[in-house]
Design a protein around this motif. Structure first.
Motif, short mmCIF file in Angstrom:
data_model
loop_
_atom_site.label_atom_id
_atom_site.label_comp_id
_atom_site.label_asym_id
_atom_site.label_seq_id
_atom_site.Cartn_x
_atom_site.Cartn_y
_atom_site.Cartn_z
N ILE A 158 0.82 -1.21 0.00
CA ILE A 158 0.00 0.00 0.00
C ILE A 158 0.85 1.26 0.00
O ILE A 158 0.41 2.32 -0.46
N ASP A 159 2.10 1.17 0.46
CA ASP A 159 3.01 2.32 0.40
C ASP A 159 3.34 2.72 -1.03
O ASP A 159 3.69 3.87 -1.29
N LEU A 160 3.24 1.78 -1.96
CA LEU A 160 3.58 2.06 -3.36
C LEU A 160 2.54 2.94 -4.05
O LEU A 160 2.86 3.62 -5.03
N ILE A 161 1.30 2.94 -3.57
CA ILE A 161 0.24 3.66 -4.29
C ILE A 161 -0.23 4.92 -3.58
O ILE A 161 -1.02 5.68 -4.15
N ARG A 162 0.21 5.17 -2.39
CA ARG A 162 -0.28 6.32 -1.61
C ARG A 162 0.07 7.62 -2.32
O ARG A 162 1.21 7.87 -2.68
N GLY A 163 -0.96 8.48 -2.56
CA GLY A 163 -0.76 9.78 -3.17
C GLY A 163 -0.79 9.80 -4.68
O GLY A 163 -0.73 10.86 -5.29
N LYS A 164 -0.88 8.66 -5.32
CA LYS A 164 -0.86 8.59 -6.78
C LYS A 164 -2.28 8.78 -7.35
O LYS A 164 -3.27 8.63 -6.65
#
Length: 110
Positions: A21-27
């Motif tokens: 989930i850290d990979l998609i946060r804010g995208k």
């Protein structure tokens, strides 16, 4: 305009899920869906379902434009722990905790 989706008591460890989930946060949502489609993990498949649900909530319930959505908040909280016991060596009782997760995704318009 915000919309959210929550998946509770998912049978996967929060530590493993936070890595994905850290990979998609804010995208933005198109980029996030592309990232999740190319990750071969159980957590990625579950997060993708929750993200699709949040997008549908924003478009259908709030009338948001799909092209302007981005992921405002994405977090994984620890859920209830299922404690499992088994007989171990030398007459000891071993335990293996089965951890669960609550996945929360909030999408908003820019």
């Amino acid at each position: 305009m915000e919309a959210r989706a929550i998946a509770k008591s998912i049978r996967i460890s929060p530590i493993r899920t936070r890595i994905t989930i850290d990979l998609i946060r804010g995208k933005n949502i198109d980029e996030a869906q592309a990232i999740l489609s190319n990750i071969n993990k159980k957590s990625a498949r579950i997060i993708k379902k929750v993200l699709d649900s949040a997008i549908s909530n924003a478009v259908n319930n709030n009338g948001a434009d799909r092209n302007t959505l981005y992921i405002k908040e994405a977090r994984v909280d620890a859920g209830p722990v299922m404690k499992r016991h088994f007989f171990d060596s030398r007459s000891h009782i071993g335990h293996r905790d089965r951890r669960t997760s609550h996945i929360i995704i909030v999408v908003a318009t820019k």
